[in-house]
Scaffold this motif. Structure first.
Motif, PDB file in Angstrom:
ATOM      1  N   GLY A  11     -34.619  64.703 -57.310  1.00  0.00           N
ATOM      2  CA  GLY A  11     -33.204  65.013 -57.404  1.00  0.00           C
ATOM      3  C   GLY A  11     -32.950  66.318 -58.129  1.00  0.00           C
ATOM      4  N   GLY A  12     -34.017  67.117 -58.327  1.00  0.00           N
ATOM      5  CA  GLY A  12     -33.851  68.401 -58.994  1.00  0.00           C
ATOM      6  C   GLY A  12     -33.568  68.226 -60.480  1.00  0.00           C
ATOM      7  N   ILE A  13     -33.213  69.319 -61.130  1.00  0.00           N
ATOM      8  CA  ILE A  13     -32.933  69.271 -62.565  1.00  0.00           C
ATOM      9  C   ILE A  13     -31.760  68.350 -62.858  1.00  0.00           C
ATOM     10  CG2 ILE A  13     -32.199  70.639 -64.546  1.00  0.00           C
ATOM     11  CD1 ILE A  13     -33.726  72.968 -63.436  1.00  0.00           C
ATOM     12  N   THR A  14     -30.737  68.401 -62.008  1.00  0.00           N
ATOM     13  CA  THR A  14     -29.575  67.546 -62.236  1.00  0.00           C
ATOM     14  C   THR A  14     -29.953  66.072 -62.109  1.00  0.00           C
ATOM     15  OG1 THR A  14     -28.982  67.954 -59.927  1.00  0.00           O
ATOM     16  CG2 THR A  14     -27.825  69.236 -61.600  1.00  0.00           C
ATOM     17  N   GLY A  15     -30.852  65.757 -61.170  1.00  0.00           N
ATOM     18  CA  GLY A  15     -31.315  64.384 -61.034  1.00  0.00           C
ATOM     19  C   GLY A  15     -32.059  63.914 -62.263  1.00  0.00           C
ATOM     20  N   ALA A  16     -32.888  64.788 -62.835  1.00  0.00           N
ATOM     21  CA  ALA A  16     -33.618  64.442 -64.057  1.00  0.00           C
ATOM     22  C   ALA A  16     -32.639  64.208 -65.213  1.00  0.00           C
ATOM     23  CB  ALA A  16     -34.604  65.556 -64.413  1.00  0.00           C
ATOM     24  N   MET A  17     -31.579  65.013 -65.271  1.00  0.00           N
ATOM     25  CA  MET A  17     -30.569  64.816 -66.314  1.00  0.00           C
ATOM     26  C   MET A  17     -29.929  63.438 -66.198  1.00  0.00           C
ATOM     27  SD  MET A  17     -30.416  67.649 -68.062  1.00  0.00           S
ATOM     28  CE  MET A  17     -31.185  69.255 -67.849  1.00  0.00           C
ATOM     29  N   TYR A  18     -29.617  63.052 -64.977  1.00  0.00           N
ATOM     30  CA  TYR A  18     -29.018  61.730 -64.742  1.00  0.00           C
ATOM     31  C   TYR A  18     -29.970  60.631 -65.220  1.00  0.00           C
ATOM     32  CZ  TYR A  18     -27.284  57.654 -62.200  1.00  0.00           C
ATOM     33  OH  TYR A  18     -26.825  56.399 -61.874  1.00  0.00           O
ATOM     34  N   GLN A  19     -31.253  60.758 -64.901  1.00  0.00           N
ATOM     35  CA  GLN A  19     -32.233  59.751 -65.307  1.00  0.00           C
ATOM     36  C   GLN A  19     -32.323  59.640 -66.827  1.00  0.00           C
ATOM     37  OE1 GLN A  19     -35.600  61.371 -63.230  1.00  0.00           O
ATOM     38  NE2 GLN A  19     -35.233  60.168 -61.382  1.00  0.00           N
ATOM     39  N   VAL A  20     -32.325  60.777 -67.507  1.00  0.00           N
ATOM     40  CA  VAL A  20     -32.397  60.767 -68.971  1.00  0.00           C
ATOM     41  C   VAL A  20     -31.165  60.087 -69.565  1.00  0.00           C
ATOM     42  CG1 VAL A  20     -32.376  62.230 -71.033  1.00  0.00           C
ATOM     43  CG2 VAL A  20     -33.884  62.794 -69.125  1.00  0.00           C
ATOM     44  N   GLY A  21     -29.976  60.369 -68.997  1.00  0.00           N
ATOM     45  CA  GLY A  21     -28.758  59.725 -69.477  1.00  0.00           C
ATOM     46  C   GLY A  21     -28.808  58.214 -69.301  1.00  0.00           C
ATOM     47  N   CYS A  22     -29.294  57.769 -68.139  1.00  0.00           N
ATOM     48  CA  CYS A  22     -29.406  56.331 -67.873  1.00  0.00           C
ATOM     49  C   CYS A  22     -30.353  55.665 -68.870  1.00  0.00           C
ATOM     50  CB  CYS A  22     -29.914  56.096 -66.454  1.00  0.00           C
ATOM     51  SG  CYS A  22     -28.767  56.590 -65.151  1.00  0.00           S
ATOM     52  N   LEU A  23     -31.491  56.279 -69.111  1.00  0.00           N
ATOM     53  CA  LEU A  23     -32.493  55.692 -70.001  1.00  0.00           C
ATOM     54  C   LEU A  23     -32.033  55.697 -71.453  1.00  0.00           C
ATOM     55  CD1 LEU A  23     -35.634  57.243 -68.308  1.00  0.00           C
ATOM     56  CD2 LEU A  23     -35.075  54.805 -68.422  1.00  0.00           C
ATOM     57  N   ALA A  24     -31.288  56.717 -71.853  1.00  0.00           N
ATOM     58  CA  ALA A  24     -30.741  56.743 -73.214  1.00  0.00           C
ATOM     59  C   ALA A  24     -29.765  55.585 -73.415  1.00  0.00           C
ATOM     60  CB  ALA A  24     -30.054  58.084 -73.484  1.00  0.00           C
ATOM     61  N   ALA A  25     -28.981  55.285 -72.386  1.00  0.00           N
ATOM     62  CA  ALA A  25     -28.062  54.144 -72.462  1.00  0.00           C
ATOM     63  C   ALA A  25     -28.834  52.834 -72.534  1.00  0.00           C
ATOM     64  CB  ALA A  25     -27.140  54.141 -71.244  1.00  0.00           C
ATOM     65  N   LEU A  26     -29.918  52.753 -71.804  1.00  0.00           N
ATOM     66  CA  LEU A  26     -30.768  51.554 -71.826  1.00  0.00           C
ATOM     67  C   LEU A  26     -31.324  51.323 -73.225  1.00  0.00           C
ATOM     68  CD1 LEU A  26     -31.978  49.487 -69.728  1.00  0.00           C
ATOM     69  CD2 LEU A  26     -33.995  50.942 -69.712  1.00  0.00           C
ATOM     70  N   GLU A  27     -31.752  52.403 -73.871  1.00  0.00           N
ATOM     71  CA  GLU A  27     -32.296  52.283 -75.227  1.00  0.00           C
ATOM     72  C   GLU A  27     -31.234  51.818 -76.219  1.00  0.00           C
ATOM     73  OE1 GLU A  27     -35.962  55.525 -75.143  1.00  0.00           O
ATOM     74  OE2 GLU A  27     -34.055  56.069 -76.090  1.00  0.00           O
ATOM     75  N   GLU A  28     -30.007  52.286 -76.031  1.00  0.00           N
ATOM     76  CA  GLU A  28     -28.952  51.906 -76.977  1.00  0.00           C
ATOM     77  C   GLU A  28     -28.529  50.455 -76.794  1.00  0.00           C
ATOM     78  OE1 GLU A  28     -24.333  53.077 -77.925  1.00  0.00           O
ATOM     79  OE2 GLU A  28     -25.836  54.648 -77.785  1.00  0.00           O
ATOM     80  N   ARG A  29     -28.513  49.999 -75.550  1.00  0.00           N
ATOM     81  CA  ARG A  29     -27.960  48.681 -75.260  1.00  0.00           C
ATOM     82  C   ARG A  29     -28.896  47.541 -75.651  1.00  0.00           C
ATOM     83  NH1 ARG A  29     -23.798  45.455 -75.402  1.00  0.00           N
ATOM     84  NH2 ARG A  29     -23.837  43.824 -73.819  1.00  0.00           N
ATOM     85  N   PHE A  30     -30.202  47.717 -75.483  1.00  0.00           N
ATOM     86  CA  PHE A  30     -31.124  46.616 -75.715  1.00  0.00           C
ATOM     87  C   PHE A  30     -31.820  46.742 -77.063  1.00  0.00           C
ATOM     88  CE2 PHE A  30     -30.549  46.434 -71.159  1.00  0.00           C
ATOM     89  CZ  PHE A  30     -30.370  45.073 -70.965  1.00  0.00           C
ATOM     90  N   GLU A  31     -31.802  45.650 -77.800  1.00  0.00           N
ATOM     91  CA  GLU A  31     -32.291  45.616 -79.172  1.00  0.00           C
ATOM     92  C   GLU A  31     -33.795  45.899 -79.251  1.00  0.00           C
ATOM     93  OE1 GLU A  31     -32.642  42.323 -82.772  1.00  0.00           O
ATOM     94  OE2 GLU A  31     -31.378  41.942 -81.028  1.00  0.00           O
ATOM     95  N   GLY A  32     -34.148  46.856 -80.109  1.00  0.00           N
ATOM     96  CA  GLY A  32     -35.550  47.135 -80.372  1.00  0.00           C
ATOM     97  C   GLY A  32     -36.317  47.685 -79.186  1.00  0.00           C
ATOM     98  N   PHE A  33     -35.589  48.248 -78.233  1.00  0.00           N
ATOM     99  CA  PHE A  33     -36.267  48.729 -77.019  1.00  0.00           C
ATOM    100  C   PHE A  33     -36.090  50.234 -76.886  1.00  0.00           C
ATOM    101  CE2 PHE A  33     -36.334  49.874 -72.542  1.00  0.00           C
ATOM    102  CZ  PHE A  33     -37.536  49.306 -72.131  1.00  0.00           C
ATOM    103  N   ASP A  34     -37.153  50.925 -76.518  1.00  0.00           N
ATOM    104  CA  ASP A  34     -37.002  52.312 -76.088  1.00  0.00           C
ATOM    105  C   ASP A  34     -37.829  52.520 -74.819  1.00  0.00           C
ATOM    106  OD1 ASP A  34     -39.657  53.637 -76.663  1.00  0.00           O
ATOM    107  OD2 ASP A  34     -39.163  53.008 -78.694  1.00  0.00           O
ATOM    108  N   ALA A  35     -37.495  53.581 -74.111  1.00  0.00           N
ATOM    109  CA  ALA A  35     -38.056  53.779 -72.774  1.00  0.00           C
ATOM    110  C   ALA A  35     -39.552  54.056 -72.784  1.00  0.00           C
ATOM    111  CB  ALA A  35     -37.316  54.911 -72.062  1.00  0.00           C
ATOM    112  N   THR A  36     -40.126  54.305 -73.953  1.00  0.00           N
ATOM    113  CA  THR A  36     -41.570  54.512 -74.018  1.00  0.00           C
ATOM    114  C   THR A  36     -42.331  53.195 -73.897  1.00  0.00           C
ATOM    115  OG1 THR A  36     -41.715  54.296 -76.438  1.00  0.00           O
ATOM    116  CG2 THR A  36     -41.190  56.484 -75.550  1.00  0.00           C
TER     117      THR A  36
END
Length: 353
Positions: A11-36
């Motif tokens: 999805g190009g650079i913009t697609g990568a930005m979207y993915q990072v935003g989604c994963l950052a939200a995932l990290e915030e929402r779930f307790e003790g979880f990060d995308a690593t």
């Protein structure tokens, strides 16, 4: 909880930005979880870079903050890292064009009545470059970034399992770096091979083979994560068709806002055609794959077509990059806050609190 897999497509650079935003939200929402903490990372095209950063132990929230702030030097990607002309390829264009012109003149002078114009033009077509830009500078950027953040540059040195997907140009088949004979390829080189989008970038030579953009495939390469033992696979796909309303001026171009995709020119007409084909293949492929593998849960996260219009902004436009990061973050967080949403239920079933 079964193994968790993460598949990040192009999805190009913009697609990568979207993915990072989604994963950052995932990290915030779930307790003790990060995308690593995904057990398996599969990246293709621009998603290969994000997958490599996560597999190297860098949380999505850190990458998110860095990309929001131009003064943050955590991931200092610049235009010149990607848009560097391929000198060797353009040198070949000049040499082969001169030979084609000489042959045309010689043929026209010796026997003008039997001159095969179309055959002569084929020589010029075959003189076109294999790609406009080269990725050597981007490879050096990745090497420097990984060294600075102490991320291993070889697949077997990573704590998480990383697979980078590209396509073998001559063989016409998928190539998965990180497994088999391709495990020894350095990660920055493998990422560049996966990023080499046809037309824009020349194929990346590794050994005696040429590799191009990994694309998405019928299952967004979720089968790679499943083969590695994952029971739940999250697929983040920014490559959805853009829906532009001709009654509104919403399509960003270099000449201001316009009404239609065609106003963006040849590259975006091609991009929209590619998105239409990819989305249809992905939806159909995931449905068939899910039926054949009943014990595996595939979770697809992608923007709405109306929302994807912002992806038409230049990826080098920092204001647009910030808007896409925030949009991916806000929309995903909103979806996860609704406990009845399919995504929230799916991730809760995977054992996330």
């Amino acid at each position: 909880m079964g193994k968790l897999g993460l598949c990040l497509s192009g999805g190009g650079i913009t697609g990568a930005m979207y993915q990072v935003g989604c994963l950052a939200a995932l990290e915030e929402r779930f307790e003790g979880f990060d995308a690593t903490r995904f057990d398996v990372f599969v990246g293709s095209s621009s998603g290969a870079t994000v997958a490599a950063v996560l597999a190297g132990g860098q949380p999505a929230a850190r990458l998110y903050r860095a990309l929001l702030d131009p003064a943050d030097d955590f991931f200092p990607l610049r235009r010149n890292h990607l848009l560097r002309l391929d000198g060797g390829e353009w040198g070949r264009v000049v040499r082969s064009s001169v030979r084609a012109a000489r042959h045309l003149v010689s043929s026209a002078a010796s026997n003008p009545r039997e001159l095969d114009v179309w055959n002569e033009l084929d020589r010029f077509w075959d003189s076109l470059p294999a790609g406009i830009f080269a990725l050597e500078e981007y490879e050096r950027f990745l090497e420097a970034f990984m060294a600075r953040r102490q991320i291993p540059t070889h697949f077997d040195a990573l704590d998480g399992r990383l697979y980078v997907v590209a396509n073998d140009l001559d063989e016409g088949a998928r190539a998965v770096f990180g497994q088999g004979e391709l495990s020894d390829v350095p990660i920055p080189r493998a990422v560049c091979a996966s990023v080499a989008i046809p037309l824009l970038f020349a194929p990346v030579r590794i050994g005696e083979r040429d590799y191009i953009d990994g694309g998405m495939g019928e299952t967004a390469h979720a089968d790679v994560a499943v083969a590695a033992g994952c029971e739940h696979v999250l697929i983040i796909n920014p490559m959805v068709p853009v829906r532009a309303d001709p009654s509104e001026r919403a399509v960003p171009t270099g000449h201001g806002l316009r009404r239609r995709v065609r106003d963006k020119g040849l590259i975006w007409v091609y991009s929209q055609a590619w998105r239409l084909r990819s989305e249809a293949r992905l939806v159909d492929g995931l449905a068939r794959y899910g039926e054949a593998h009943a014990g595996v849960a595939l979770h697809l996260l992608e923007p709405d077509p109306d929302d994807a219009t912002m992806f038409m902004h230049s990826p080098m436009n920092f204001a647009a990059r910030r808007a896409i990061l925030e949009d991916g973050y806000v929309r995903t967080l909103r979806s996860l806050q609704d406990e009845a949403s399919p995504l929230s239920r799916a991730l809760a079933s995977a054992g996330l609190a």
